[in-house]
Design an enzyme around this catalytic site. Sequence first.
Site, PDB file in Angstrom:
ATOM      1  N   ASP A  41     -51.885  31.699  66.173  1.00 13.86           N
ATOM      2  CA  ASP A  41     -52.946  31.325  67.101  1.00 13.86           C
ATOM      3  C   ASP A  41     -52.574  31.656  68.545  1.00 13.86           C
ATOM      4  O   ASP A  41     -51.432  32.023  68.836  1.00 13.86           O
ATOM      5  CB  ASP A  41     -53.281  29.834  66.961  1.00 13.86           C
ATOM      6  CG  ASP A  41     -52.029  28.953  66.875  1.00 13.86           C
ATOM      7  OD1 ASP A  41     -50.940  29.419  67.234  1.00 13.86           O
ATOM      8  OD2 ASP A  41     -52.142  27.797  66.434  1.00 13.86           O
ATOM      9  N   ASN A  57     -52.780  15.206  63.780  1.00 15.88           N
ATOM     10  CA  ASN A  57     -54.030  14.998  63.037  1.00 15.88           C
ATOM     11  C   ASN A  57     -54.106  15.918  61.810  1.00 15.88           C
ATOM     12  O   ASN A  57     -55.174  16.175  61.290  1.00 15.88           O
ATOM     13  CB  ASN A  57     -55.250  15.209  63.943  1.00 15.88           C
ATOM     14  CG  ASN A  57     -55.318  16.631  64.504  1.00 15.88           C
ATOM     15  OD1 ASN A  57     -54.509  17.484  64.164  1.00 15.88           O
ATOM     16  ND2 ASN A  57     -56.296  16.876  65.363  1.00 15.88           N
ATOM     17  N   HIS A  79     -53.574  19.115  61.656  1.00 17.72           N
ATOM     18  CA  HIS A  79     -54.054  20.495  61.814  1.00 17.72           C
ATOM     19  C   HIS A  79     -52.935  21.473  61.491  1.00 17.72           C
ATOM     20  O   HIS A  79     -51.758  21.164  61.647  1.00 17.72           O
ATOM     21  CB  HIS A  79     -54.673  20.744  63.196  1.00 17.72           C
ATOM     22  CG  HIS A  79     -53.735  20.840  64.352  1.00 17.72           C
ATOM     23  ND1 HIS A  79     -53.761  19.983  65.432  1.00 17.72           N
ATOM     24  CD2 HIS A  79     -52.748  21.725  64.643  1.00 17.72           C
ATOM     25  CE1 HIS A  79     -52.845  20.328  66.310  1.00 17.72           C
ATOM     26  NE2 HIS A  79     -52.204  21.379  65.858  1.00 17.72           N
ATOM     27  N   GLU A  88     -58.493  22.504  63.261  1.00 19.19           N
ATOM     28  CA  GLU A  88     -58.637  21.075  63.509  1.00 19.19           C
ATOM     29  C   GLU A  88     -59.388  20.414  62.352  1.00 19.19           C
ATOM     30  O   GLU A  88     -60.091  21.114  61.600  1.00 19.19           O
ATOM     31  CB  GLU A  88     -59.434  20.868  64.800  1.00 19.19           C
ATOM     32  CG  GLU A  88     -58.752  21.395  66.052  1.00 19.19           C
ATOM     33  CD  GLU A  88     -57.705  20.433  66.610  1.00 19.19           C
ATOM     34  OE1 GLU A  88     -57.092  19.665  65.829  1.00 19.19           O
ATOM     35  OE2 GLU A  88     -57.491  20.452  67.824  1.00 19.19           O
TER      36      GLU A  88
HETATM   37  C1  GLP Z   1     -49.899  23.351  68.133  1.00 20.16           C
HETATM   38  C2  GLP Z   1     -49.862  24.636  67.303  1.00 20.16           C
HETATM   39  C3  GLP Z   1     -49.537  24.350  65.859  1.00 20.16           C
HETATM   40  C4  GLP Z   1     -48.328  23.435  65.774  1.00 20.16           C
HETATM   41  C5  GLP Z   1     -48.639  22.120  66.434  1.00 20.16           C
HETATM   42  C6  GLP Z   1     -47.512  21.120  66.347  1.00 20.16           C
HETATM   43  O1  GLP Z   1     -51.108  22.712  68.114  1.00 20.16           O
HETATM   44  N1  GLP Z   1     -51.077  25.370  67.375  1.00 20.16           N
HETATM   45  O2  GLP Z   1     -49.307  25.581  65.177  1.00 20.16           O
HETATM   46  O3  GLP Z   1     -47.993  23.231  64.436  1.00 20.16           O
HETATM   47  O4  GLP Z   1     -48.906  22.399  67.796  1.00 20.16           O
HETATM   48  O5  GLP Z   1     -46.603  21.333  67.368  1.00 20.16           O
HETATM   49  P1  GLP Z   1     -45.158  20.708  67.473  1.00 20.16           P
HETATM   50  O6  GLP Z   1     -44.304  21.477  66.547  1.00 20.16           O
HETATM   51  O7  GLP Z   1     -44.768  20.929  68.907  1.00 20.16           O
HETATM   52  O8  GLP Z   1     -45.270  19.288  67.131  1.00 20.16           O
END
Ligand code: GLP
Length: 249
Positions: A67, A135, A137, A142
Amino acid sequence: MRIYKYKNYDEVSKVSAAIVIREMIKNPNIILGLATGTSPIGLYKNLIKAYNEYLISFKDVKTFNLDEYIGIPNDHPESYSSFMHRHLFNHIDIKEQNIHIPSNEIEHIENLAEEYNKKLFGNQRDVQILGIGANAHIGFNEPGSEMSNQTFIIKLSEETRMSNARFFDSVDEVPTHAVTMGIKNIMFSKQIILLAFGKEKADAVYKMVYGKITEDIPASILQLHPDVTIILDEEAASKLDMKSDFLEF
Ligand code: GLP
């Protein structure tokens, strides 16, 4: 689903890197799906170490990121392109043309998403790395995102923007939209490795593993993928019923 529980971030990072390194040694032309966020940074550090020790090379490796934010330039320090260069690409021998990150050029965004999608279908990922949002995702899919979605533009939830505000000066600076692989693209990978850390992920992990498969819990779809490895620290695993450090369904 295979679920492993390890003591802390360092251990999870080493074990997940070991799996990726094994796959890279088996297949030097591997196609990797990559994620951003705090979760995979330790994994990337271990891949860089293995590269520096001549264990692996990225010379013939292709990567596809999940993304990218819309509304900040590519050279913004928090764009996912900057993130990936800072934490991985600048330190290895990958060819720039083999790096793929969804483009966020707003004027052509619909076409660019479609183009990315075509590339994804022509380049099935051998290993897809994932983190998980609080959440549940995955990528930026989402809750409520359709399971049949391919690369698309998403309005980020307030919860996700608040959570990602830690990377920006304030929540107002967190982009409101992103372009992301859809669930269908994520599922079109041969092997998935998901990493999660900390107690704020414990609920999402519980729902991903035991929850009903529903669009409200995007990660629950992973129950249907034939080759998923979930690697957790103790806090992220704290709501699972794990009598030992390994669980398989
Ligand atoms: C973002 C990314 C996700 C990732 C999530 C969790 O929203 N788009 O791909 O998994 O954050 O991030 P973290 O690993 O910092 O908790």
